[in-house]
Enzyme design. Sequence first.
Site, mmCIF file in Angstrom:
data_model
loop_
_atom_site.group_PDB
_atom_site.id
_atom_site.type_symbol
_atom_site.label_atom_id
_atom_site.label_comp_id
_atom_site.label_asym_id
_atom_site.label_seq_id
_atom_site.Cartn_x
_atom_site.Cartn_y
_atom_site.Cartn_z
ATOM 1 C CE1 TYR A 1 -3.887 -1.717 5.212
ATOM 2 C CE2 TYR A 1 -3.227 0.771 4.565
ATOM 3 C CZ TYR A 1 -3.883 -0.829 4.217
ATOM 4 O OH TYR A 1 -3.912 -1.147 2.771
ATOM 5 C CB THR B 1 -0.939 0.048 1.365
ATOM 6 O OG1 THR B 1 -1.358 1.346 1.239
ATOM 7 C CG2 THR B 1 -0.102 -0.154 2.506
HETATM 8 N N1 NAD Z 1 -8.903 -0.606 -1.108
HETATM 9 C C1 NAD Z 1 -7.595 0.209 -1.440
HETATM 10 O O1 NAD Z 1 -7.593 1.403 -1.957
HETATM 11 C C2 NAD Z 1 -6.197 -0.216 -1.181
HETATM 12 C C3 NAD Z 1 -5.194 0.396 -1.002
HETATM 13 C C4 NAD Z 1 -4.065 -0.016 -1.003
HETATM 14 C C5 NAD Z 1 -3.835 -1.461 -0.468
HETATM 15 N N2 NAD Z 1 -4.997 -2.113 -0.226
HETATM 16 C C6 NAD Z 1 -4.826 -3.560 0.158
HETATM 17 O O2 NAD Z 1 -5.539 -4.303 -0.826
HETATM 18 C C7 NAD Z 1 -6.071 -5.703 0.009
HETATM 19 C C8 NAD Z 1 -7.441 -5.803 -0.477
HETATM 20 O O3 NAD Z 1 -8.378 -4.666 -0.006
HETATM 21 P P1 NAD Z 1 -9.705 -4.684 -0.191
HETATM 22 O O4 NAD Z 1 -10.059 -3.135 -0.642
HETATM 23 O O5 NAD Z 1 -10.208 -5.419 -1.610
HETATM 24 O O6 NAD Z 1 -10.510 -5.023 0.976
HETATM 25 P P2 NAD Z 1 -11.695 -5.922 1.498
HETATM 26 O O7 NAD Z 1 -11.921 -5.665 2.628
HETATM 27 O O8 NAD Z 1 -12.823 -5.668 0.397
HETATM 28 O O9 NAD Z 1 -10.886 -7.430 0.982
HETATM 29 C C9 NAD Z 1 -10.309 -8.193 1.786
HETATM 30 C C10 NAD Z 1 -10.589 -9.651 1.754
HETATM 31 O O10 NAD Z 1 -9.757 -10.177 2.824
HETATM 32 C C11 NAD Z 1 -10.706 -11.251 3.387
HETATM 33 N N3 NAD Z 1 -9.818 -11.489 4.504
HETATM 34 C C12 NAD Z 1 -9.294 -10.845 5.488
HETATM 35 N N4 NAD Z 1 -8.761 -11.329 6.298
HETATM 36 C C13 NAD Z 1 -8.573 -12.576 5.753
HETATM 37 C C14 NAD Z 1 -7.801 -13.814 6.422
HETATM 38 N N5 NAD Z 1 -7.095 -13.738 7.500
HETATM 39 N N6 NAD Z 1 -7.915 -14.945 5.603
HETATM 40 C C15 NAD Z 1 -8.700 -15.113 4.474
HETATM 41 N N7 NAD Z 1 -9.373 -13.998 4.044
HETATM 42 C C16 NAD Z 1 -9.241 -12.827 4.810
HETATM 43 C C17 NAD Z 1 -11.891 -10.608 3.720
HETATM 44 O O11 NAD Z 1 -13.017 -11.304 3.995
HETATM 45 C C18 NAD Z 1 -12.058 -9.782 2.128
HETATM 46 O O12 NAD Z 1 -12.659 -10.934 1.263
HETATM 47 C C19 NAD Z 1 -5.954 -5.315 1.232
HETATM 48 O O13 NAD Z 1 -4.721 -6.136 1.756
HETATM 49 C C20 NAD Z 1 -5.432 -4.017 1.550
HETATM 50 O O14 NAD Z 1 -4.625 -3.817 2.379
HETATM 51 C C21 NAD Z 1 -6.262 -1.678 -0.589
#
Ligand code: NAD
Length: 341
Positions: free
Chosen positions: A148, A124
């Site tokens: 985070y 991130t």
């Molecule tokens: N959304 C953004 O703008 C953004 C920006 C930078 C990084 N990220 C990273 O991208 C990734 C996905 O983000 P997102 O926006 O899709 O979030 P989200 O919450 O929609 O998706 C996360 C998924 O991971 C699953 N999950 C969480 N912990 C788990 C575990 N221990 N075992 C199995 N499944 C698990 C959740 O149920 C969910 O389906 C994350 O790692 C986040 O840090 C997102």
Amino acid sequence: MSYERKNRKVVVTGGAGYIGSHIVEELLSSNYTPIVLDNFYSGNKWAIPEGVEVIEGSCGDPILLEKIFNETQAETVFHIAGHIDAQESVVNPLKYYNNNTKNSLTLIQSCIEHNVKNFIFSSTAAIYGSTTEPIVKENDEHYPINPYGRSKKMVEEFLEDLCTASSSSEKSTHLNFVALRYFNVAGASPSGRIGQATPGVKSLIKVVAEVHTGKRDRLSIYGTDYPTKDGTGVRDFIHVSDLSQAHIESLAYLERGGKSDVFNCGYGSGFSVLDVVNTYEKITGNKLKIEKLPRRPADPVSVIADNTKITQHMNWSYKYNDLEQILKSALTWEEQMSKIQ
Ligand SMILES: NC(=O)c1ccc[n+]([C@@H]2O[C@H](COP(=O)([O-])OP(=O)(O)OC[C@H]3O[C@@H](n4cnc5c(N)ncnc54)[C@H](O)[C@@H]3O)[C@@H](O)[C@H]2O)c1
């Protein structure tokens, strides 16, 4: 360059979430076989296309991981699962270090034990913290300003240490990695089947879309006295479909022998919160109800990607580098969701 893909199975942790489900779609259209591992903390079963194998459980469960790797013989893992709320991480850091750091280390250890070759990690831009650089490069010094960001930085460092250890010892691991530092992800799949549906998510474009459909009554703008052109924070918004495509290109990069590395994943253009509000008002003709509030502790001033490295090393050609297009895509998805909820 042509190269042989020996094993097309890809374990996608977090494949039921916002970004993970878009990556699963992209893997399918690139003829890979995704296998979703998700504990459904925030993911949705409907977001996974029919026919895709789904394993319910945690990516931090070593017994489950052993079973999955033994049964699938997968050589690639896309580790997308994680908790995502920087503000929440300030009040509940353990939740973030446990899920984002500890569970990632357990997963990586299991990958090594089962000869996984390619590991693509969701990192991130929060890693950069409150940078003073207008545009950030991967090697710029960085100090995350919230748990985070730190929880993700530790995983990057762990992956880097493993590679160093591997190249300097006889007992080398086969694991190569790409860590993609996502900037601000927004928009929805052109398929119309999936989009941002993570419960309680507070990312700017999602909130604008929710105000648009009446799910929220206003957009709260935290901080109007930042040293930016209009006083509001500046971010680099990337469309989720382009981000998903970057994962496919990351795997192709590793498969053709690319070295383990960290890459920014953004367009290199910054938009302020008020730019987003103005763009919304321009494309809809509606006035957006806003309230101006003080800054929040975990928010950086401005974060914009230098994407030279990814564009030089991968065949990543993005298609949606346009704020209007990203907003329209998010609004269309939100309108669709509001009709079925
Ligand atoms: N959304 C953004 O703008 C953004 C920006 C930078 C990084 N990220 C990273 O991208 C990734 C996905 O983000 P997102 O926006 O899709 O979030 P989200 O919450 O929609 O998706 C996360 C998924 O991971 C699953 N999950 C969480 N912990 C788990 C575990 N221990 N075992 C199995 N499944 C698990 C959740 O149920 C969910 O389906 C994350 O790692 C986040 O840090 C997102």
